[in-house]
Scaffold this active site. Structure first.
Site, PDB file in Angstrom:
ATOM      1  N   GLU A  38      76.740 -22.554  60.356  1.00 45.95           N
ATOM      2  CA  GLU A  38      76.218 -21.357  59.691  1.00 45.95           C
ATOM      3  C   GLU A  38      75.327 -21.742  58.517  1.00 45.95           C
ATOM      4  O   GLU A  38      75.373 -22.875  58.024  1.00 45.95           O
ATOM      5  CB  GLU A  38      77.366 -20.480  59.194  1.00 45.95           C
ATOM      6  CG  GLU A  38      78.186 -21.116  58.084  1.00 45.95           C
ATOM      7  CD  GLU A  38      79.014 -20.104  57.317  1.00 45.95           C
ATOM      8  OE1 GLU A  38      78.422 -19.415  56.469  1.00 45.95           O
ATOM      9  OE2 GLU A  38      80.227 -20.013  57.559  1.00 45.95           O
ATOM     10  N   LYS A  99      71.427 -12.299  53.294  1.00 40.43           N
ATOM     11  CA  LYS A  99      72.677 -12.640  53.972  1.00 40.43           C
ATOM     12  C   LYS A  99      72.813 -11.705  55.161  1.00 40.43           C
ATOM     13  O   LYS A  99      72.868 -10.487  55.000  1.00 40.43           O
ATOM     14  CB  LYS A  99      73.851 -12.478  53.012  1.00 40.43           C
ATOM     15  CG  LYS A  99      75.198 -12.877  53.570  1.00 40.43           C
ATOM     16  CD  LYS A  99      76.263 -12.739  52.483  1.00 40.43           C
ATOM     17  CE  LYS A  99      77.632 -13.158  52.992  1.00 40.43           C
ATOM     18  NZ  LYS A  99      78.669 -13.024  51.920  1.00 40.43           N
ATOM     19  N   VAL A 119      79.395 -15.839  59.604  1.00 36.91           N
ATOM     20  CA  VAL A 119      80.177 -16.238  60.782  1.00 36.91           C
ATOM     21  C   VAL A 119      79.825 -15.380  61.987  1.00 36.91           C
ATOM     22  O   VAL A 119      79.570 -15.888  63.083  1.00 36.91           O
ATOM     23  CB  VAL A 119      81.685 -16.166  60.478  1.00 36.91           C
ATOM     24  CG1 VAL A 119      82.503 -16.280  61.772  1.00 36.91           C
ATOM     25  CG2 VAL A 119      82.098 -17.270  59.518  1.00 36.91           C
ATOM     26  N   SER A 153      86.849  -7.470  58.068  1.00 41.06           N
ATOM     27  CA  SER A 153      85.621  -8.218  58.309  1.00 41.06           C
ATOM     28  C   SER A 153      85.085  -7.972  59.722  1.00 41.06           C
ATOM     29  O   SER A 153      85.847  -7.863  60.690  1.00 41.06           O
ATOM     30  CB  SER A 153      85.882  -9.711  58.123  1.00 41.06           C
ATOM     31  OG  SER A 153      84.762 -10.462  58.556  1.00 41.06           O
ATOM     32  N   ALA A 154      83.755  -7.923  59.813  1.00 37.34           N
ATOM     33  CA  ALA A 154      83.101  -7.805  61.119  1.00 37.34           C
ATOM     34  C   ALA A 154      83.310  -9.043  61.973  1.00 37.34           C
ATOM     35  O   ALA A 154      83.097  -9.005  63.189  1.00 37.34           O
ATOM     36  CB  ALA A 154      81.607  -7.552  60.930  1.00 37.34           C
ATOM     37  N   LYS A 172      90.043 -16.745  54.763  1.00 38.67           N
ATOM     38  CA  LYS A 172      90.042 -16.875  53.307  1.00 38.67           C
ATOM     39  C   LYS A 172      91.362 -16.363  52.737  1.00 38.67           C
ATOM     40  O   LYS A 172      91.831 -15.285  53.096  1.00 38.67           O
ATOM     41  CB  LYS A 172      88.851 -16.124  52.722  1.00 38.67           C
ATOM     42  CG  LYS A 172      87.510 -16.718  53.153  1.00 38.67           C
ATOM     43  CD  LYS A 172      86.355 -15.921  52.606  1.00 38.67           C
ATOM     44  CE  LYS A 172      85.018 -16.570  52.981  1.00 38.67           C
ATOM     45  NZ  LYS A 172      84.759 -16.568  54.442  1.00 38.67           N
TER      46      LYS A 172
END
Length: 317
Positions: A38, A99, A119, A153-154, A172
């Protein structure tokens, strides 16, 4: 090989919106091992000029293990899988680089924007190009107090529909780890603990949560990947959860104390939504005097090395 080699890569009249570097294209044609990387960590995760140094270091770690690195980013409306030296420098040095998550890709391509891929965007583009292994630091997941915020999160939804192997240090630690693991199970995303019976805690070697399956070599991961292909069925990601070495983890006592302070500060300041994660990560880095960043980088390096070894084992069969 590409997952659907008969399907042409998308094109827009007059220009390509998807580009493979010459090195990546050659490696795909010759079925040599590749590792996707990434670019968000380069553009937004590290201070300059260290970000460029780390970007080059990670690519070199892949090469030393016998694989080809493919750093992913969007530049001027073109999705790139594999960057040359100048492109890597641009991602690291241009403050206008945005981003981009998966949902941002279509607007970025249509409007000629440039951005570093998260990600979800990296996994999607890498799999679309035909790469099978992707290395990152930690995944996104279910946020704390999800019942109140519905914040997730997606990454999770995207991985539920993308057949790529992701080597990471768990999710995380600022997130709700048990809830994230439950969500991954619901979505049918496989999780393997690499050399561990506990899910890693990103900055920490262990989150304390167990994993159902443990593998102990790159070849065992490659065997699982092969078995998944032979079974067929839904195309979901395989997560290889690789813990940061205990000697390089953030001190657990410091981690817990500082994270508690970060969560309290976020509540007091009314930080919500997408602003929560960067706020907490910045708080941890500041209050640990950079120790959290060093643990993060130790995890990323270990994941990149392992991903390259898995890619080599997969290509050898």
């Amino acid at each position: 090989m590409p997952q659907n080699p008969s399907a042409p890569l998308p094109q827009e009249t007059g220009r390509s919106v998807f580009a493979l570097s010459a090195e990546v294209r050659e490696a795909l044609e010759e079925r040599r091992p590749l590792v996707a990387l990434e670019s968000t960590i380069i553009a937004h995760g590290l201070p300059r000029p260290r970000n460029l140094q780390v970007a080059r270091e990670l690519e070199e770690l892949v090469r030393r293990a016998g694989a080809v690195p493919a750093t992913v980013a969007v530049l001027d409306g073109t999705a790139h899988v594999g960057l040359d030296r100048a492109q890597l420098e641009r991602v690291a040095e241009d403050p206008r680089v945005r981003k981009l998550g998966h949902r941002d890709l279509a607007p970025a391509l249509a409007l000629g924007a440039s951005g570093a891929t998260t990600v979800s965007a990296t996994a999607f583009l890498a799999a679309r190009a035909g790469l099978r292994v992707f290395a990152t630091g930690g995944l996104g997941g279910v946020h704390r107090e999800w019942i109140r915020s519905q914040d997730e999160s997606a990454d999770l939804r995207l991985l539920a529909g993308t057949g790529i192997t992701v080597v990471c240090a768990g999710v995380k630690s600022i997130l709700d780890v048990p809830a994230t693991l439950q969500r991954l199970e619901t979505l049918g995303v496989g999780v393997l603990g690499y050399g561990t019976e506990h899910f890693p805690g990103f900055y920490l070697s262990s989150s304390g949560e167990p994993v159902d399956w443990t593998v102990r070599s790159p070849q065992e991961v490659a065997d699982v990947m092969r078995a998944r292909e032979e079974l067929g069925g839904p195309s979901t990601a395989l997560i290889v959860a690789n813990p940061v070495p205990e000697a390089e983890q953030l001190d657990p006592v410091v981690h817990d104390r500082v994270l508690a302070g970060a969560l309290e500060a976020a509540r007091e300041q009314g930080i919500t939504g997408q602003a929560v994660t960067p706020f907490l990560l910045e708080y941890l880095m500041r209050e640990t005097r950079g120790a959290s960043l060093e643990a993060n980088l130790a995890a990323v390096r270990g994941n990149v090395r392992l991903a390259a070894r898995i890619a080599v084992a997969t290509a050898a069969r």
